[in-house]
Design a protein around this motif. Structure first.
Motif, PDB file in Angstrom:
ATOM      1  N   ASP A 178       0.765  -1.233   0.061  1.00 46.58           N
ATOM      2  CA  ASP A 178      -0.116   0.094  -0.102  1.00 46.58           C
ATOM      3  C   ASP A 178       0.946   1.309  -0.134  1.00 46.58           C
ATOM      4  O   ASP A 178       2.078   1.170  -0.017  1.00 46.58           O
ATOM      5  N   ARG A 179       0.217   2.241   0.159  1.00 47.34           N
ATOM      6  CA  ARG A 179       0.875   4.042   0.066  1.00 47.34           C
ATOM      7  C   ARG A 179       1.679   4.044   1.274  1.00 47.34           C
ATOM      8  O   ARG A 179       2.866   4.806   0.967  1.00 47.34           O
ATOM      9  N   GLY A 180       1.631   3.217   2.205  1.00 50.93           N
ATOM     10  CA  GLY A 180       2.221   3.231   3.590  1.00 50.93           C
ATOM     11  C   GLY A 180       3.314   2.497   3.500  1.00 50.93           C
ATOM     12  O   GLY A 180       4.284   2.394   4.587  1.00 50.93           O
ATOM     13  N   GLY A 181       3.637   1.599   2.730  1.00 50.82           N
ATOM     14  CA  GLY A 181       4.815   0.395   2.857  1.00 50.82           C
ATOM     15  C   GLY A 181       4.311  -0.473   3.431  1.00 50.82           C
ATOM     16  O   GLY A 181       5.201  -1.556   3.742  1.00 50.82           O
ATOM     17  N   ASP A 182       2.947  -0.802   3.601  1.00 53.29           N
ATOM     18  CA  ASP A 182       2.513  -2.198   4.098  1.00 53.29           C
ATOM     19  C   ASP A 182       2.006  -3.216   3.378  1.00 53.29           C
ATOM     20  O   ASP A 182       1.384  -2.736   2.244  1.00 53.29           O
TER      21      ASP A 182
ATOM     22  N   SER B 263     -11.574   0.821   3.215  1.00 52.65           N
ATOM     23  CA  SER B 263     -10.366   0.791   4.123  1.00 52.65           C
ATOM     24  C   SER B 263     -10.966  -0.015   5.361  1.00 52.65           C
ATOM     25  O   SER B 263     -12.025  -0.151   5.384  1.00 52.65           O
TER      26      SER B 263
ATOM     27  N   PRO C  69       8.824  -3.625   2.465  1.00 52.63           N
ATOM     28  CA  PRO C  69       7.414  -3.541   3.185  1.00 52.63           C
ATOM     29  C   PRO C  69       7.445  -4.217   4.233  1.00 52.63           C
ATOM     30  O   PRO C  69       7.976  -5.098   4.624  1.00 52.63           O
ATOM     31  N   ARG C  70       6.628  -3.493   5.299  1.00 56.65           N
ATOM     32  CA  ARG C  70       6.398  -4.374   6.542  1.00 56.65           C
ATOM     33  C   ARG C  70       5.217  -5.348   6.133  1.00 56.65           C
ATOM     34  O   ARG C  70       4.234  -4.909   5.490  1.00 56.65           O
TER      35      ARG C  70
ATOM     36  N   MET D  42      -5.653   3.817   1.516  1.00 57.37           N
ATOM     37  CA  MET D  42      -4.163   3.898   1.459  1.00 57.37           C
ATOM     38  C   MET D  42      -3.932   2.566   0.454  1.00 57.37           C
ATOM     39  O   MET D  42      -2.756   2.755  -0.001  1.00 57.37           O
ATOM     40  N   GLN D  43      -4.638   1.594   0.262  1.00 57.54           N
ATOM     41  CA  GLN D  43      -4.429   0.424  -0.598  1.00 57.54           C
ATOM     42  C   GLN D  43      -5.479   0.981  -1.885  1.00 57.54           C
ATOM     43  O   GLN D  43      -6.556   0.797  -1.768  1.00 57.54           O
TER      44      GLN D  43
END
Length: 175
Positions: A58-62, A128, A143-144, A161-162
């Protein structure tokens, strides 16, 4: 005008990783059509979609991994349907939540008149979820990976976010 969007015609679902296929579509919505019964406003809109899509960063790196919601869904009671993750803004209810091969599949009903109108027009299609991480790995240079999550809520959002987390089918009455 009675406009119904199936998965193949939904915007924003193509590109790398492909579309989301035909498993939910209007069949998923039709399976719960009429399930709400009395008390649901005539402006209510049913939808189906994915609040989470597995194995896509996703945009947050998860990245949520398959099975991340399994334990939480076994324990979960009613999961609220919110606007933009705001607990004071319930806009409907969730009829069905389950993990499938693609992600966290949701079928819900939007009863808030303004939100229902936006979903009906296709102006609000982001999904979300609110959660607590109970198991994760990585997150350094890559990514986490979210391995186990406690699901708190599902939200309709303007910008998920995704990017693949979307409403993919809409059903409503014009009566």
């Amino acid at each position: 005008m009675d406009r119904r969007r199936g998965m193949d015609g939904a915007r924003g679902l193509g590109g790398a990783g492909g579309g989301l296929g035909g498993e939910i579509g209007l069949a998923g919505v039709a399976a719960v059509k009429g399930a709400a019964g009395a008390g649901v406003a005539t402006a209510a809109v049913r939808f189906a979609g994915y609040a989470s899509v597995f194995d896509h960063v996703d945009r947050g790196g998860d990245v949520v991994r398959r099975g991340a919601f399994a334990d939480s869904l076994k324990r979960a009671g009613k999961v609220p349907l919110l606007w933009q993750h705001r607990s004071q803004h319930s806009i409907g209810f969730i009829e069905k939540l389950e993990e499938d091969q693609r992600g966290l599949r949701v079928v819900g009903c939007v009863t808030h008149p303004a939100a229902a109108a936006m979903v009906k027009r296709g102006a609000l299609s982001g999904l979300s979820f609110g959660y607590r991480v109970t198991a994760a790995r990585g997150g350094g240079a890559g990514p986490r990976e979210l391995m186990t999550l406690d699901l708190a809520e599902v939200s309709l959002v303007a910008q998920p976010m995704q990017p693949l987390a979307r409403v993919i089918a809409v059903d409503f009455n014009e009566e």
